[in-house]
Design a protein around this motif. Structure first.
Motif, PDB file in Angstrom:
ATOM      1  N   LEU A  81       4.011   8.214  54.159  1.00 48.27           N
ATOM      2  CA  LEU A  81       4.582   9.308  53.378  1.00 48.27           C
ATOM      3  C   LEU A  81       5.150   8.701  52.106  1.00 48.27           C
ATOM      4  O   LEU A  81       6.116   7.930  52.155  1.00 48.27           O
ATOM      5  N   GLN A  82       4.502   9.010  50.995  1.00 46.78           N
ATOM      6  CA  GLN A  82       4.989   8.552  49.687  1.00 46.78           C
ATOM      7  C   GLN A  82       5.953   9.605  49.164  1.00 46.78           C
ATOM      8  O   GLN A  82       5.577  10.781  49.036  1.00 46.78           O
ATOM      9  N   MET A  83       7.169   9.179  48.863  1.00 47.61           N
ATOM     10  CA  MET A  83       8.207  10.098  48.404  1.00 47.61           C
ATOM     11  C   MET A  83       8.679   9.664  47.023  1.00 47.61           C
ATOM     12  O   MET A  83       9.177   8.544  46.870  1.00 47.61           O
ATOM     13  N   ASN A  84       8.512  10.526  46.054  1.00 48.47           N
ATOM     14  CA  ASN A  84       8.908  10.242  44.679  1.00 48.47           C
ATOM     15  C   ASN A  84       9.995  11.194  44.210  1.00 48.47           C
ATOM     16  O   ASN A  84      10.234  12.237  44.834  1.00 48.47           O
ATOM     17  N   SER A  85      10.642  10.833  43.113  1.00 55.03           N
ATOM     18  CA  SER A  85      11.684  11.679  42.511  1.00 55.03           C
ATOM     19  C   SER A  85      12.669  12.165  43.572  1.00 55.03           C
ATOM     20  O   SER A  85      12.985  13.355  43.666  1.00 55.03           O
ATOM     21  N   LEU A  86      13.166  11.221  44.349  1.00 54.43           N
ATOM     22  CA  LEU A  86      14.013  11.587  45.486  1.00 54.43           C
ATOM     23  C   LEU A  86      15.344  12.175  45.035  1.00 54.43           C
ATOM     24  O   LEU A  86      15.906  11.797  43.988  1.00 54.43           O
ATOM     25  N   ARG A  87      15.812  13.123  45.853  1.00 50.51           N
ATOM     26  CA  ARG A  87      17.055  13.830  45.585  1.00 50.51           C
ATOM     27  C   ARG A  87      18.010  13.660  46.757  1.00 50.51           C
ATOM     28  O   ARG A  87      17.572  13.330  47.873  1.00 50.51           O
ATOM     29  N   ALA A  88      19.269  13.945  46.545  1.00 57.45           N
ATOM     30  CA  ALA A  88      20.264  13.830  47.614  1.00 57.45           C
ATOM     31  C   ALA A  88      19.863  14.675  48.827  1.00 57.45           C
ATOM     32  O   ALA A  88      20.075  14.260  49.976  1.00 57.45           O
ATOM     33  N   GLU A  89      19.270  15.818  48.574  1.00 60.09           N
ATOM     34  CA  GLU A  89      18.900  16.710  49.684  1.00 60.09           C
ATOM     35  C   GLU A  89      17.700  16.209  50.494  1.00 60.09           C
ATOM     36  O   GLU A  89      17.353  16.812  51.504  1.00 60.09           O
ATOM     37  N   ASP A  90      17.080  15.112  50.061  1.00 69.22           N
ATOM     38  CA  ASP A  90      16.006  14.495  50.843  1.00 69.22           C
ATOM     39  C   ASP A  90      16.563  13.535  51.889  1.00 69.22           C
ATOM     40  O   ASP A  90      15.800  12.981  52.691  1.00 69.22           O
ATOM     41  N   THR A  91      17.873  13.315  51.872  1.00 65.33           N
ATOM     42  CA  THR A  91      18.507  12.454  52.863  1.00 65.33           C
ATOM     43  C   THR A  91      18.278  13.027  54.253  1.00 65.33           C
ATOM     44  O   THR A  91      18.648  14.178  54.532  1.00 65.33           O
ATOM     45  N   ALA A  92      17.667  12.235  55.117  1.00 66.89           N
ATOM     46  CA  ALA A  92      17.293  12.714  56.450  1.00 66.89           C
ATOM     47  C   ALA A  92      16.708  11.576  57.269  1.00 66.89           C
ATOM     48  O   ALA A  92      16.355  10.521  56.730  1.00 66.89           O
ATOM     49  N   VAL A  93      16.599  11.813  58.559  1.00 68.41           N
ATOM     50  CA  VAL A  93      15.756  10.983  59.406  1.00 68.41           C
ATOM     51  C   VAL A  93      14.348  11.563  59.327  1.00 68.41           C
ATOM     52  O   VAL A  93      14.157  12.772  59.481  1.00 68.41           O
ATOM     53  N   TYR A  94      13.385  10.699  59.066  1.00 66.10           N
ATOM     54  CA  TYR A  94      11.990  11.114  58.946  1.00 66.10           C
ATOM     55  C   TYR A  94      11.240  10.642  60.195  1.00 66.10           C
ATOM     56  O   TYR A  94      11.236   9.440  60.506  1.00 66.10           O
ATOM     57  N   TYR A  95      10.638  11.614  60.883  1.00 62.94           N
ATOM     58  CA  TYR A  95       9.877  11.324  62.096  1.00 62.94           C
ATOM     59  C   TYR A  95       8.386  11.470  61.831  1.00 62.94           C
ATOM     60  O   TYR A  95       7.965  12.435  61.161  1.00 62.94           O
ATOM     61  N   CYS A  96       7.601  10.562  62.382  1.00 64.57           N
ATOM     62  CA  CYS A  96       6.175  10.837  62.434  1.00 64.57           C
ATOM     63  C   CYS A  96       5.856  11.341  63.838  1.00 64.57           C
ATOM     64  O   CYS A  96       6.530  10.981  64.814  1.00 64.57           O
ATOM     65  N   ALA A  97       4.896  12.214  63.930  1.00 69.87           N
ATOM     66  CA  ALA A  97       4.556  12.834  65.205  1.00 69.87           C
ATOM     67  C   ALA A  97       3.055  13.033  65.300  1.00 69.87           C
ATOM     68  O   ALA A  97       2.381  13.263  64.301  1.00 69.87           O
ATOM     69  N   ARG A  98       2.567  12.946  66.509  1.00 65.70           N
ATOM     70  CA  ARG A  98       1.146  13.138  66.769  1.00 65.70           C
ATOM     71  C   ARG A  98       0.907  14.546  67.269  1.00 65.70           C
ATOM     72  O   ARG A  98       1.695  15.067  68.080  1.00 65.70           O
ATOM     73  N   ALA A  99      -0.175  15.173  66.804  1.00 65.47           N
ATOM     74  CA  ALA A  99      -0.556  16.471  67.354  1.00 65.47           C
ATOM     75  C   ALA A  99      -1.264  16.264  68.684  1.00 65.47           C
ATOM     76  O   ALA A  99      -1.905  15.230  68.914  1.00 65.47           O
ATOM     77  N   LYS A 100      -1.161  17.252  69.543  1.00 62.86           N
ATOM     78  CA  LYS A 100      -1.922  17.186  70.798  1.00 62.86           C
ATOM     79  C   LYS A 100      -3.410  17.137  70.463  1.00 62.86           C
ATOM     80  O   LYS A 100      -3.857  17.678  69.443  1.00 62.86           O
ATOM     81  N   PHE A 101      -4.182  16.513  71.326  1.00 68.33           N
ATOM     82  CA  PHE A 101      -5.616  16.377  71.096  1.00 68.33           C
ATOM     83  C   PHE A 101      -6.258  17.752  70.934  1.00 68.33           C
ATOM     84  O   PHE A 101      -6.035  18.650  71.752  1.00 68.33           O
ATOM     85  N   GLY A 102      -6.992  17.934  69.875  1.00 75.58           N
ATOM     86  CA  GLY A 102      -7.643  19.204  69.607  1.00 75.58           C
ATOM     87  C   GLY A 102      -6.783  20.198  68.851  1.00 75.58           C
ATOM     88  O   GLY A 102      -7.268  21.257  68.448  1.00 75.58           O
ATOM     89  N   GLU A 103      -5.531  19.874  68.662  1.00 77.31           N
ATOM     90  CA  GLU A 103      -4.627  20.744  67.914  1.00 77.31           C
ATOM     91  C   GLU A 103      -4.328  20.135  66.547  1.00 77.31           C
ATOM     92  O   GLU A 103      -4.587  18.961  66.307  1.00 77.31           O
TER      93      GLU A 103
END
Lengths: 120, 113
Positions: A81-103
Motif C-alpha cells: 500500500l503506497q500512501m502519499n500526501s499523508l494527513r493526521a487523519e490517516d493515523t491508524a493501524v493498517y491491516y492486510c487481509a485475505r479474501a476467502k477463496f472465490g470471494e
C-alpha cells in the motif's frame, strides 16, 4: 498455516509518504483477492482498498483515491500500500487481509497490523 | 455507500446468558440471483485483528463455537451469543460485502456483567 505480516509503518510528517508491505505465507498468494483495512486509534474499521489475484483490477475507497495505491507482487508473495500526501487523519493501524477463496471482499485471515502515525 | 448501523453500542451480560447484537443496513444486502445476504460478523479482542465469525449472514466460519449464531435477511441482522463465556468479551462488527466500498458497522462492545 496462513500468515500475513505487515511492515513499513512508523512515524511520518504530514505530507510525507510511506509504503506498507504485507508478506504472505501458508497459502497460494496468487489465488486470492487481497485487501487493506485500517483502524484509527480507539475507532472502528475502515476498508481501504482491494486487488484482484493477478493485479489487473483494483479498487480504492473514494476518499483515498489519488493518494493511496494498492499493488502486489505474486512472485514475492507480497501486498503493498503506497500512501502519499499523508494527513493526521490517516493515523491508524493498517491491516492486510485475505479474501476467502472465490470471494473478492469477504476476508477470512488478517495480519496483526502495522501502526502509521502522521504527526509533526 | 451502504451505511451499517449497529445497536447497542455496548452491552453487559452475565456469564451463561444470551447476548444479542443488531445490525441494520441502509439498503438491502440480499442478492436476488443467489438468495445470499452479503453480511458478515467479526470479533475483535483488544490488541488483536478482527476474526471472521459469521458470513452469508448465518454461516459459521470453521472453528467458531456454535454458541455464535447469525440471523436476518435484507436489511436487518442479528448476532446472538447463546451462552456468554468470559473469552467472548470483545467488540463485534457487522460488515456488508454486497457492494464497494465494503462498509462496517460502528461496533458493539460486549462485557461481563
Amino acid at each position: 498455516e496462513v500468515q500475513l505480516v505487515e511492515s513499513g509503518g512508523g512515524l511520518v510528517q504530514p505530507g510525507g509518504s510511506l509504503r506498507l508491505s504485507c508478506a504472505a505465507s501458508g497459502f497460494i498468494f496468487g489465488s486470492y483477492w487481497m485487501t487493506w483495512v485500517r483502524q484509527a486509534p480507539g475507532k472502528g474499521l475502515e476498508w481501504v482498498a482491494y486487488i484482484k489475484q493477478d493485479g489487473s483490477q483494483e479498487y480504492c475507497v473514494d476518499s483515498l483515491k489519488g493518494r493511496f495505491t494498492i499493488s502486489r507482487d505474486n512472485a514475492q508473495n507480497s501486498l503493498f500500500l503506497q500512501m502519499n500526501s499523508l494527513r493526521a487523519e490517516d493515523t491508524a493501524v493498517y491491516y492486510c487481509a485475505r479474501a476467502k477463496f472465490g470471494e473478492t471482499t469477504l476476508t477470512d485471515y488478517w495480519g496483526q497490523g502495522t501502526l502509521v502515525t502522521v504527526s509533526s | 455507500d451502504i451505511v451499517m448501523t449497529q445497536s447497542p453500542d455496548s452491552l453487559a451480560v452475565s456469564l451463561g446468558e444470551r447476548a444479542t447484537i443488531n445490525c441494520k443496513s441502509s439498503q438491502s444486502v440480499l442478492y436476488s440471483s443467489n438468495s445470499k445476504n452479503y453480511l458478515a460478523w467479526y470479533q475483535q479482542k483488544p490488541g488483536q485483528p478482527p476474526k471472521l465469525l459469521i458470513y452469508w449472514a448465518s454461516t459459521r466460519e470453521s472453528g467458531v463455537p456454535d454458541r455464535f449464531g447469525g440471523s436476518g435477511s435484507g436489511t436487518d441482522f442479528t448476532l446472538t451469543i447463546s451462552s456468554l463465556q468470559a473469552e467472548d468479551v470483545a467488540v463485534y462488527y457487522c460488515q456488508q460485502y454486497y457492494s464497494t466500498p465494503v462498509t462496517f458497522g460502528g461496533g458493539t462492545k460486549v462485557e461481563i456483567k
